[in-house]
Structures are given as structure tokens and as C-alpha cells.
Design an enzyme around this catalytic site. Structure first.
Site, PDB file in Angstrom:
ATOM      1  N   ASN A 109      18.279  43.946  32.082  1.00 12.95           N
ATOM      2  CA  ASN A 109      19.063  43.057  31.382  1.00 12.95           C
ATOM      3  C   ASN A 109      19.588  43.553  30.095  1.00 12.95           C
ATOM      4  OD1 ASN A 109      18.429  41.348  33.544  1.00 12.95           O
ATOM      5  ND2 ASN A 109      17.097  39.823  32.120  1.00 12.95           N
ATOM      6  N   THR A 154      69.292  34.508  21.038  1.00 11.65           N
ATOM      7  CA  THR A 154      68.231  33.150  20.775  1.00 11.65           C
ATOM      8  C   THR A 154      68.612  32.239  22.225  1.00 11.65           C
ATOM      9  OG1 THR A 154      69.704  31.709  19.454  1.00 11.65           O
ATOM     10  CG2 THR A 154      67.877  33.211  18.495  1.00 11.65           C
ATOM     11  N   HIS A 155      67.810  31.655  22.839  1.00 11.59           N
ATOM     12  CA  HIS A 155      68.063  31.134  24.280  1.00 11.59           C
ATOM     13  C   HIS A 155      68.487  31.887  25.218  1.00 11.59           C
ATOM     14  CE1 HIS A 155      67.035  27.368  21.595  1.00 11.59           C
ATOM     15  NE2 HIS A 155      67.760  28.013  20.746  1.00 11.59           N
ATOM     16  N   SER A 276      66.999  50.229  48.388  1.00 13.75           N
ATOM     17  CA  SER A 276      66.609  49.100  49.167  1.00 13.75           C
ATOM     18  C   SER A 276      66.722  49.969  50.695  1.00 13.75           C
ATOM     19  CB  SER A 276      67.760  48.120  49.131  1.00 13.75           C
ATOM     20  OG  SER A 276      67.774  47.412  50.301  1.00 13.75           O
ATOM     21  N   LYS A 282      71.914  49.770  46.346  1.00 14.01           N
ATOM     22  CA  LYS A 282      70.792  49.295  45.354  1.00 14.01           C
ATOM     23  C   LYS A 282      70.090  50.220  44.667  1.00 14.01           C
ATOM     24  CE  LYS A 282      69.262  45.042  45.566  1.00 14.01           C
ATOM     25  NZ  LYS A 282      69.558  44.187  44.694  1.00 14.01           N
ATOM     26  N   ASN A 284      67.010  49.604  42.177  1.00 12.52           N
ATOM     27  CA  ASN A 284      66.183  48.506  41.735  1.00 12.52           C
ATOM     28  C   ASN A 284      65.148  48.733  40.572  1.00 12.52           C
ATOM     29  OD1 ASN A 284      67.391  46.601  43.375  1.00 12.52           O
ATOM     30  ND2 ASN A 284      65.936  46.932  44.955  1.00 12.52           N
ATOM     31  N   GLU A 289      59.492  45.467  37.174  1.00 14.58           N
ATOM     32  CA  GLU A 289      59.105  44.270  37.717  1.00 14.58           C
ATOM     33  C   GLU A 289      57.478  44.338  38.018  1.00 14.58           C
ATOM     34  OE1 GLU A 289      62.214  42.941  41.081  1.00 14.58           O
ATOM     35  OE2 GLU A 289      62.874  44.924  40.501  1.00 14.58           O
ATOM     36  N   TYR A 316      19.794  35.698  30.355  1.00 12.84           N
ATOM     37  CA  TYR A 316      20.561  36.465  31.547  1.00 12.84           C
ATOM     38  C   TYR A 316      20.450  35.506  32.853  1.00 12.84           C
ATOM     39  CZ  TYR A 316      21.962  39.851  35.172  1.00 12.84           C
ATOM     40  OH  TYR A 316      22.695  40.296  36.200  1.00 12.84           O
ATOM     41  N   GLN A 321      26.657  39.185  36.397  1.00 12.20           N
ATOM     42  CA  GLN A 321      27.143  40.652  37.153  1.00 12.20           C
ATOM     43  C   GLN A 321      28.602  40.689  37.581  1.00 12.20           C
ATOM     44  OE1 GLN A 321      24.298  42.516  40.146  1.00 12.20           O
ATOM     45  NE2 GLN A 321      25.793  41.902  41.567  1.00 12.20           N
TER      46      GLN A 321
HETATM   47  N1  ARG Z   1      23.455  44.576  38.309  1.00  7.72           N
HETATM   48  C1  ARG Z   1      23.210  43.494  37.386  1.00  7.72           C
HETATM   49  C2  ARG Z   1      24.325  43.112  36.833  1.00  7.72           C
HETATM   50  O1  ARG Z   1      25.324  43.643  36.829  1.00  7.72           O
HETATM   51  C3  ARG Z   1      22.173  44.296  36.516  1.00  7.72           C
HETATM   52  C4  ARG Z   1      21.156  43.361  35.931  1.00  7.72           C
HETATM   53  C5  ARG Z   1      20.282  42.826  36.949  1.00  7.72           C
HETATM   54  N2  ARG Z   1      19.165  41.908  36.425  1.00  7.72           N
HETATM   55  C6  ARG Z   1      18.588  41.132  37.116  1.00  7.72           C
HETATM   56  N3  ARG Z   1      17.444  40.702  36.380  1.00  7.72           N
HETATM   57  N4  ARG Z   1      18.848  40.992  38.198  1.00  7.72           N
HETATM   58  O2  ARG Z   1      24.228  42.122  35.975  1.00  7.72           O
END
Ligand code: ARG
Length: 463
Positions: A109, A154-155, A276, A282, A284, A289, A316, A321
């Protein structure tokens, strides 16, 4: 067996392995993961938490793994779930029991938070550099077009004459703000979370400041729960990237309009246009875009991230993830668009004659004609009405204001004199607007100088 398999009696279902695994997209953080582990291992040795020789062995092996990955000699497995456990698994395969000491006092974590912050710090600098290149290009184009008169709108209706330099420098302001925002986001990204553990820190005497310094962070995080559960920095970056795309899409839209037959202000280089399959004539502006269109996916990432984080309890949660694909896609999109846009712009041809003619038509000097009367003593509201009548006459007779004879001018007001012609020339209209921030040459030149000073002084790095 999984690195965490001890408590389990059964293997995970194959479908769950696939579902749970993030290696497909988090593999790109391999370098950050390894550098983070090297700093952690060195610190563990320094603090006497693991034997010094083990720490050295870990650092050396991690270094080799990094080289092997970069040489394309390593393949990752879905079984090992994510980049963190893939690397740890390879380490254990290579150096056995010593490898098993690396994860002391650390959780995935805080590890993933560290890796992501490091990865985004580097990417933020890269995006800032791309913006700098684009803004430098705008500065050089502005210098080249300091006298290129064009209509301002403008506009989307013709309003008053400006110069192309003034128009380009408007975008420079946006891109400088974008660079400023990136620097600000960087500041909050460069906070070192390792030592937060899974959520409640750890009992080992880690030296968090050492890791912070070694990895180039500015400061350590101040709360272990927040350390592992904060993703504000990801959302902030996605917001910064979204605004960059807003700016690129507005600019693209203008270039698309300007390259239409109706405007004919610019022509894209052949190398930046497409044809095109059916219409032989054409040409483009596909590149512009596509950039306009790609803005949508970056805004989508921002919305996805906000929605993913909303209502998540501390600390966490696996939901998080999902942060990576969103921010990686947004980064990939912006880093793809910026250089293409810059090159499209620098290779584009400007039709100065057409721009100037565009500025002359559409009564863009009507305000200046009214201001002329005011300068001769007439109250502005009255002058506005006189010129309004005059414009109506011009429309009826298919003339522009400058085409009128002095007798025609007099039929609207006897205040008009021969000097009216000079007063409403395109050059006079532009040069008269010389307040700071205006389109007059001197004002634009000082904006350019300020922009150059900003670009010279700019750097996106830790404090
Ligand atoms: N792959 C996980 C993520 O991206 C890593 C952390 C996972 N931690 C856990 N307690 N499962 O968040």
C-alpha cells in the site's frame, strides 16, 4: 505459491488471477519500484533492521534486475499480480532467503503510493517540457507575425482588428498557466509515503527522511492513513492535463476553421494533413481534429478518477488500483498530442493577405470610427449611433467604412475630417490599443519578453 499464500488452502481461480492482476498496466513503473526498493533496502541495512551484507546484496540484485528489464530479458507474470510482487518474486528467485528480507517494514500500500508518485513526478516534468517547447514555438511565431493584421472575433463575428502575434500570445498565456499548475501539482506529488505501512505505520525504526532524500522527494507524509489512501495528486494531474487539452482543443478548432476555404487564413503543411479516399480535391486537418477529439478521453480519465475515489473509506482499497490506467492514458494522450501540435503549428503556412482582408471586411474599425468622433468632442453614445447609421448605409451600398468619400462621411456628421482615413486604418486600430495586454506592437513585444522570462526561469522540480 503466492507471496501472501500462507493463510490460504486453495489457489485463486485463474479468472480471479486475471481479474485482480495489474501487471498489464503497472509494469511501466518497474524503474520506480526498483529504485524505491533499493532505497528501502539500503535504509534497512543502515538502521540495522537487516544485516548490512543482506542490504548490499539486495541493492546489487535489484540493480541487475533493472538492467535486465531494460535489456528486455525479463518477463512478468499475471500470477504475481502486480509490478511490486513480480519484482520481489524475481529477487527471491535470484538471491533466495536474502530476497525475502526486502519487504520488512513495508506494505504494497505504501509501496504503490511511492511508485506512482515517483512515476508521476517524472511524467509531470516531461509534460512541462513539452509545453515549454510549444510556448517557445509560439513566441517565435509571434515575433514573425508581430505586424500580421487579422480580425479578432467575439461570437465568431468579426469584432476588432488584432495581430496574429496577439492571438498566438493569448495561447501562450494559457500554456504558461498550465506549466504553473504542473509545478504546483508536482509540489504536492513530491511527498514521500513510505513508512505508512499498510495503514498504521510500522514498529521498525525506519529512517523515513533518508528514503525521502535518497529518492528526491521534498518531504515525508504526515499521517499513515493519508499516506496510503491519498490520490489527490493523481486527480490534480488529471485536471491539469484536462485543461491542457481544453487549450489544445480550442486552438485546434480555430486552426480547423482557419484552414477552411471560407477563412483561408492558414494552410496546413502536406505532412500534417490527410486526403479523402473518394474526393480527390480534399486536404483535411485531421491532426487538429484528432487532438480536439482526444480531449474527451482525458476529461473521461478525470471523471473516472473522481468517481473512483468518491466515498472510499480510509485507508487503502483495491478500487484504487483503477487509478493507474486512467492517469496513464491521460498522460499518454497529452504527451502524444503536444509535440504533434507543435510541429503542425510550425509547419503551417499563414496567408497574411487573406488575414488582412478579413480584418478590413466586416466593419472591424467601427469602434475606432466612433472613438474618432469622441476624440473630436462628441459624447460616446452619440458617436455610437452615428457610426451605426453609417454602417447600415455601408451594408446597403456594399462598401466598407474606408471606402466612403469625405462627402458621404459628412452626410452623417460634419465632425468628420480628412484625417478620418488614417484614424481607421487597420494599423491605426491595432496601434491605438497600446495598453498593457493590448494588440499594439509594443504591448505584444513586452508580453513576449515576459513570456520569455517566465520560460527561462521555469523549472518543475522538488523544493
Ligand atoms: N496493485 C495494487 C494497486 O495498484 C498494489 C497495492 C495492492 N495492495 C493490496 N493490499 N492489495 O493498488
Amino acid at each position: 505459491m503466492k507471496l501472501w499464500g500462507g493463510r490460504f488452502q486453495k489457489d485463486t481461480d485463474k479468472a480471479v488471477d486475471d481479474f485482480n492482476s495489474s501487471i498489464r498496466f503497472d509494469a511501466r513503473m518497474y524503474k520506480e519500484d526498483i529504485l524505491g526498493s533499493m532505497a528501502h533496502a539500503e535504509m534497512l541495512g543502515k538502521q540495522g533492521i537487516i544485516p548490512k551484507e543482506d542490504a548490499e546484496k539486495l541493492v546489487k540484485s535489484l540493480q541487475e534486475i533493472l538492467q535486465d528489464i531494460e535489456a528486455g530479458k525479463v518477463s512478468f507474470s499475471v500470477d504475481a499480480e502486480d509490478i511490486h510482487m513480480n519484482i520481489e518474486k524475481i529477487l527471491i528467485e535470484r538471491i533466495g532467503d536474502t530476497g525475502k528480507r526486502l519487504h520488512t517494514g513495508r506494505s504494497r500500500n505504501d509501496q504503490v503510493a511511492l511508485d506512482l508518485r515517483m512515476y508521476l513526478m517524472e511524467q509531470t516534468v516531461q509534460v512541462a517540457n513539452l509545453l515549454k517547447t510549444l510556448t517557445l514555438q509560439l513566441v517565435s511565431l509571434s515575433k514573425a507575425h508581430i505586424d500580421t493584421v487579422m480580425p479578432g472575433y467575439t461570437h465568431l463575428q468579426k469584432a476588432q482588428p488584432i495581430t496574429l502575434a496577439h492571438h498566438f500570445m493569448a495561447y501562450s498565456q494559457m500554456f504558461m498557466r498550465d506549466m504553473d499548475r504542473l509545478r504546483d501539482t508536482y509540489r504536492r506529488t513530491a511527498i514521500m509515503p513510505l513508512g505508512s505501512g499498510a495503514l498504521a505505520g510500522t514498529t521498525y525504526p525506519l529512517d523515513r527522511e533518508f528514503v525521502c532524500e535518497t529518492l528526491g522527494f521534498s518531504a515525508i507524509s504526515q499521517n499513515s492513513l493519508d499516506g496510503v489512501s491519498d490520490r489527490d495528486f493523481v486527480i490534480e494531474l488529471a485536471a491539469d492535463l484536462s485543461l491542457i487539452m481544453v487549450h489544445l482543443s480550442r486552438f485546434s478548432e480555430e486552426l480547423i476553421l482557419w484552414s477552411s476555404h471560407e477563412f483561408s487564413f492558414v494552410e496546413m503543411d502536406d505532412a500534417y494533413s490527410t486526403g479523402s479516399s473518394i474526393m480527390p480535391q480534399k486536404k483535411n486537418p485531421d491532426v487538429a481534429e484528432l487532438i480536439r477529439g482526444k480531449s474527451g478521453r482525458v476529461f473521461g480519465s478525470l471523471m473516472g478518477l473522481l468517481t473512483m475515489m468518491k466515498g472510499l473509506p480510509l485507508a487503502y482499497n483495491k478500487d484504487m488500483q483503477e487509478d493507474k490506467e486512467q492517469i496513464f492514458d491521460a498522460l499518454d494522450t497529452v504527451t502524444l498530442c503536444l509535440p504533434v501540435f507543435t510541429n503542425m503549428l510550425s509547419s503551417m503556412r499563414v496567408n497574411k493577405v487573406q488575414m488582412r482582408n478579413g480584418a478590413r471586411g466586416g466593419f472591424t474599425n467601427a469602434t475606432d470610427a466612433a472613438d474618432y468622433l469622441v476624440k473630436k468632442g462628441m459624447p460616446f453614445r452619440e458617436a455610437h449611433a452615428v457610426i451605426g447609421n453609417l454602417v447600415f448605409y455601408c451594408i446597403q451600398n456594399e462598401k466598407s467604412i474606408d471606402d466612403l468619400t469625405i462627402e458621404e462621411f459628412h452626410s452623417f456628421s460634419t465632425v468628420f475630417d480628412k484625417d478620418i482615413y488614417d484614424a481607421i486604418s487597420m494599423e491605426a486600430c491595432v496601434e491605438g490599443r497600446s495598453l498593457p495586454g493590448g494588440p499594439a506592437k509594443a504591448a505584444v513585444l513586452s508580453t513576449i519578453a515576459a513570456c520569455e522570462a517566465f520560460l527561462n526561469a521555469y523549472h518543475c522540480s522538488r523544493e
